[in-house]
Design a protein around this motif. Structure first.
Motif, PDB file in Angstrom:
ATOM      1  N   SER A   3       0.840  -1.187   0.000  1.00  0.00           N
ATOM      2  CA  SER A   3       0.000   0.000   0.000  1.00  0.00           C
ATOM      3  C   SER A   3       0.879   1.241   0.000  1.00  0.00           C
ATOM      4  O   SER A   3       1.923   1.275   0.655  1.00  0.00           O
ATOM      5  CB  SER A   3      -0.903   0.008   1.243  1.00  0.00           C
ATOM      6  N   ASP A   4       0.426   2.249  -0.732  1.00  0.00           N
ATOM      7  CA  ASP A   4       1.104   3.547  -0.713  1.00  0.00           C
ATOM      8  C   ASP A   4       0.453   4.505   0.276  1.00  0.00           C
ATOM      9  O   ASP A   4       0.873   5.653   0.385  1.00  0.00           O
ATOM     10  CB  ASP A   4       1.093   4.170  -2.109  1.00  0.00           C
ATOM     11  N   GLU A   5      -0.591   4.035   0.980  1.00  0.00           N
ATOM     12  CA  GLU A   5      -1.258   4.850   1.983  1.00  0.00           C
ATOM     13  C   GLU A   5      -0.591   4.592   3.336  1.00  0.00           C
ATOM     14  O   GLU A   5      -0.881   3.609   4.011  1.00  0.00           O
ATOM     15  CB  GLU A   5      -2.751   4.520   2.057  1.00  0.00           C
ATOM     16  N   THR A   6       0.328   5.464   3.697  1.00  0.00           N
ATOM     17  CA  THR A   6       1.084   5.272   4.929  1.00  0.00           C
ATOM     18  C   THR A   6       0.900   6.459   5.867  1.00  0.00           C
ATOM     19  O   THR A   6       0.500   7.546   5.456  1.00  0.00           O
ATOM     20  CB  THR A   6       2.580   5.085   4.627  1.00  0.00           C
ATOM     21  N   LEU A   7       1.192   6.199   7.139  1.00  0.00           N
ATOM     22  CA  LEU A   7       1.080   7.220   8.172  1.00  0.00           C
ATOM     23  C   LEU A   7       2.329   7.208   9.038  1.00  0.00           C
ATOM     24  O   LEU A   7       2.971   6.168   9.209  1.00  0.00           O
ATOM     25  CB  LEU A   7      -0.132   6.944   9.076  1.00  0.00           C
ATOM     26  N   VAL A   8       2.628   8.358   9.593  1.00  0.00           N
ATOM     27  CA  VAL A   8       3.610   8.458  10.677  1.00  0.00           C
ATOM     28  C   VAL A   8       2.813   8.620  11.968  1.00  0.00           C
ATOM     29  O   VAL A   8       1.899   9.442  12.040  1.00  0.00           O
ATOM     30  CB  VAL A   8       4.546   9.661  10.482  1.00  0.00           C
ATOM     31  N   HIS A   9       3.138   7.808  12.968  1.00  0.00           N
ATOM     32  CA  HIS A   9       2.457   7.888  14.262  1.00  0.00           C
ATOM     33  C   HIS A   9       3.392   8.583  15.253  1.00  0.00           C
ATOM     34  O   HIS A   9       4.577   8.251  15.337  1.00  0.00           O
ATOM     35  CB  HIS A   9       2.120   6.492  14.779  1.00  0.00           C
ATOM     36  N   VAL A  10       2.850   9.550  15.983  1.00  0.00           N
ATOM     37  CA  VAL A  10       3.654  10.305  16.947  1.00  0.00           C
ATOM     38  C   VAL A  10       2.957  10.315  18.293  1.00  0.00           C
ATOM     39  O   VAL A  10       1.825  10.780  18.419  1.00  0.00           O
ATOM     40  CB  VAL A  10       3.886  11.763  16.472  1.00  0.00           C
ATOM     41  N   ASP A  11       3.635   9.779  19.304  1.00  0.00           N
ATOM     42  CA  ASP A  11       3.178   9.821  20.690  1.00  0.00           C
ATOM     43  C   ASP A  11       3.948  10.898  21.433  1.00  0.00           C
ATOM     44  O   ASP A  11       5.182  10.996  21.288  1.00  0.00           O
ATOM     45  CB  ASP A  11       3.425   8.485  21.392  1.00  0.00           C
ATOM     46  N   HIS A  12       3.263  11.676  22.244  1.00  0.00           N
ATOM     47  CA  HIS A  12       3.905  12.658  23.112  1.00  0.00           C
ATOM     48  C   HIS A  12       4.135  12.017  24.480  1.00  0.00           C
ATOM     49  O   HIS A  12       3.201  11.472  25.078  1.00  0.00           O
ATOM     50  CB  HIS A  12       3.034  13.909  23.240  1.00  0.00           C
ATOM     51  N   LEU A  13       5.374  12.087  24.970  1.00  0.00           N
ATOM     52  CA  LEU A  13       5.753  11.372  26.184  1.00  0.00           C
ATOM     53  C   LEU A  13       6.456  12.285  27.178  1.00  0.00           C
ATOM     54  O   LEU A  13       7.035  13.313  26.801  1.00  0.00           O
ATOM     55  CB  LEU A  13       6.702  10.213  25.831  1.00  0.00           C
ATOM     56  N   THR A  14       6.426  11.871  28.437  1.00  0.00           N
ATOM     57  CA  THR A  14       7.311  12.439  29.450  1.00  0.00           C
ATOM     58  C   THR A  14       8.652  11.727  29.319  1.00  0.00           C
ATOM     59  O   THR A  14       8.764  10.753  28.567  1.00  0.00           O
ATOM     60  CB  THR A  14       6.718  12.231  30.848  1.00  0.00           C
ATOM     61  N   PRO A  15       9.708  12.159  30.026  1.00  0.00           N
ATOM     62  CA  PRO A  15      11.013  11.497  29.860  1.00  0.00           C
ATOM     63  C   PRO A  15      10.913   9.982  30.048  1.00  0.00           C
ATOM     64  O   PRO A  15      10.444   9.506  31.081  1.00  0.00           O
ATOM     65  CB  PRO A  15      11.864  12.143  30.954  1.00  0.00           C
ATOM     66  N   PRO A  16      11.301   9.190  29.049  1.00  0.00           N
ATOM     67  CA  PRO A  16      11.174   7.734  29.146  1.00  0.00           C
ATOM     68  C   PRO A  16      12.111   7.146  30.203  1.00  0.00           C
ATOM     69  O   PRO A  16      13.186   7.687  30.480  1.00  0.00           O
ATOM     70  CB  PRO A  16      11.566   7.254  27.750  1.00  0.00           C
ATOM     71  N   VAL A  17      11.695   6.020  30.759  1.00  0.00           N
ATOM     72  CA  VAL A  17      12.518   5.264  31.704  1.00  0.00           C
ATOM     73  C   VAL A  17      12.873   3.940  31.042  1.00  0.00           C
ATOM     74  O   VAL A  17      11.978   3.165  30.698  1.00  0.00           O
ATOM     75  CB  VAL A  17      11.772   5.018  33.022  1.00  0.00           C
ATOM     76  N   PRO A  18      14.148   3.661  30.809  1.00  0.00           N
ATOM     77  CA  PRO A  18      14.517   2.400  30.160  1.00  0.00           C
ATOM     78  C   PRO A  18      14.003   1.192  30.930  1.00  0.00           C
ATOM     79  O   PRO A  18      13.936   1.195  32.157  1.00  0.00           O
ATOM     80  CB  PRO A  18      16.055   2.444  30.156  1.00  0.00           C
ATOM     81  N   GLY A  19      13.600   0.176  30.208  1.00  0.00           N
ATOM     82  CA  GLY A  19      13.082  -1.041  30.817  1.00  0.00           C
ATOM     83  C   GLY A  19      12.978  -2.136  29.780  1.00  0.00           C
ATOM     84  O   GLY A  19      13.626  -2.084  28.727  1.00  0.00           O
ATOM     85  N   GLU A  20      12.115  -3.109  30.040  1.00  0.00           N
ATOM     86  CA  GLU A  20      11.994  -4.265  29.159  1.00  0.00           C
ATOM     87  C   GLU A  20      11.554  -3.872  27.754  1.00  0.00           C
ATOM     88  O   GLU A  20      11.998  -4.453  26.760  1.00  0.00           O
ATOM     89  CB  GLU A  20      10.981  -5.252  29.748  1.00  0.00           C
ATOM     90  N   HIS A  21      10.682  -2.868  27.669  1.00  0.00           N
ATOM     91  CA  HIS A  21      10.109  -2.500  26.383  1.00  0.00           C
ATOM     92  C   HIS A  21      10.653  -1.196  25.814  1.00  0.00           C
ATOM     93  O   HIS A  21      10.170  -0.724  24.780  1.00  0.00           O
ATOM     94  CB  HIS A  21       8.591  -2.411  26.504  1.00  0.00           C
ATOM     95  N   ILE A  22      11.627  -0.628  26.466  1.00  0.00           N
ATOM     96  CA  ILE A  22      12.225   0.604  25.957  1.00  0.00           C
ATOM     97  C   ILE A  22      13.707   0.621  26.305  1.00  0.00           C
ATOM     98  O   ILE A  22      14.094   0.431  27.458  1.00  0.00           O
ATOM     99  CB  ILE A  22      11.491   1.857  26.496  1.00  0.00           C
ATOM    100  N   ARG A  23      14.539   0.826  25.292  1.00  0.00           N
ATOM    101  CA  ARG A  23      15.996   0.767  25.451  1.00  0.00           C
ATOM    102  C   ARG A  23      16.605   2.108  25.048  1.00  0.00           C
ATOM    103  O   ARG A  23      16.176   2.718  24.060  1.00  0.00           O
ATOM    104  CB  ARG A  23      16.583  -0.345  24.572  1.00  0.00           C
TER     105      ARG A  23
END
Length: 224
Positions: free
Chosen positions: A119-139
Motif C-alpha cells: 500500500s502507498d497509503e502510509t502514516l507516521v504515528h507520533v506519541d507525546h511522552l514524558t522522559p522515558p525510563v529504560p526497561g523491558e520494552h524501551i531501550r
C-alpha cells in the motif's frame, strides 16, 4: 481422487511454506549486522527504541542538537494539547493497519492481507511522552550529534507535507498522540519495524540488515 488429494496436499504445503520462509528470512535478516563497527557515543543525544509487542518506534527529545520538532509536530494537533511532552515517539506504517490494529487482538485477516500485498497509503504515528525510563520494552542509546541529525532527517523525510511545507495531521488513538500522512510504500518487506531498522541504519547505528519484526529490532539493544 488420489491425484486430487495429492495436488491439494502440495497446495497446502506451499501455503504453509510461504509464511515459514518469511519468518525464517526475517530471523536471519535481523541477525546479520549492518554498521558492525558502531559504538555508542560517550556524549551526545539520548534516544530510545521502544516496542508495544506489535510496533516498534524511535523516541527522541522534542528539541536537541539543533533539531526542534515543534515546527512539524505541534501541540495543537493533539485532541488535548496539555499532553504535549518532552519527548516524541515516532513510528511509520500502513494506514489501515495502523488505524485499525493498535494491538494484535485487533488484527483482521483483511487488514493483514492488504498490508502484506502493499500500500502507498502510509502514516507516521507520533506519541507525546514524558522522559522515558529504560526497561523491558524501551531501550536507551546515545547518538553523536551527526548521527542524530541523520536519524532526524530520515524521520522527517517520512512525512508527507502540504504545499506550504506543513505536516498533515490525522486523529490519533487518544489525547496524547496523532497520526500524520506519510510517504513511502508499505508491504511485507517494508514493515513498520523494518522502517525503524532503516532509520537506525541510516543514522549509522548497528542493527540487522532487515528487521521486519519487533524482536528483530529490540534484540540489538541491551536490557533496560
Amino acid at each position: 481422487m488420489i491425484r486430487y488429494l495429492r495436488r491439494l496436499g502440495i497446495a497446502l504445503g506451499v501455503l504453509l511454506a510461504i509464511p515459514l520462509a518469511y519468518l525464517m528470512a526475517g530471523q536471519i535478516g535481523g541477525m546479520i549486522p549492518s554498521n558492525g563497527d558502531w559504538v555508542q557515543a560517550k556524549r551526545g543525544v539520548v534516544v530510545f527504541v521502544e516496542t508495544n509487542g506489535i510496533h516498534t518506534g524511535i523516541v527522541v527529545p522534542v528539541s536537541a542538537a539543533g533539531i526542534d520538532w515543534r515546527d512539524l509536530v505541534r501541540a495543537e494537533h493533539l485532541t488535548d494539547p496539555r499532553y504535549a511532552g518532552t519527548h516524541l515517539a515516532f513510528g511509520w506504517g500502513e494506514r489501515q493497519f495502523y488505524l485499525n490494529t493498535p494491538t494484535w487482538a485487533d488484527l483482521s485477516l483483511s487488514t493483514a492481507a492488504r498490508s502484506a500485498l502493499g500500500s502507498d497509503e502510509t502514516l507516521v504515528h507520533v506519541d507525546h511522552l514524558t522522559p522515558p525510563v529504560p526497561g523491558e520494552h524501551i531501550r536507551a542509546l546515545v547518538l553523536s550529534e551527526a548521527e542524530y541529525r541523520r536519524l532526524a532527517g530520515f524521520i522527517r523525510a517520512s512525512f508527507r507535507l502540504d504545499p506550504a511545507g506543513r505536516s498533515r495531521p490525522v486523529r490519533g488513538y487518544g489525547p496524547a498522540d496523532a497520526f500524520y500522512e506519510g510517504r513511502g510504500h508499505y508491504d511485507a518487506f517494508k514493515t513498520c519495524n523494518a522502517w525503524v531498522g532503516d532509520a537506525l541504519r541510516h543514522a549509522g547505528v548497528r542493527v540487522g540488515v532487515w528487521t521486519p519484526f519487533p524482536w528483530s529490532v529490540m534484540s540489538w539493544f541491551g536490557e533496560g
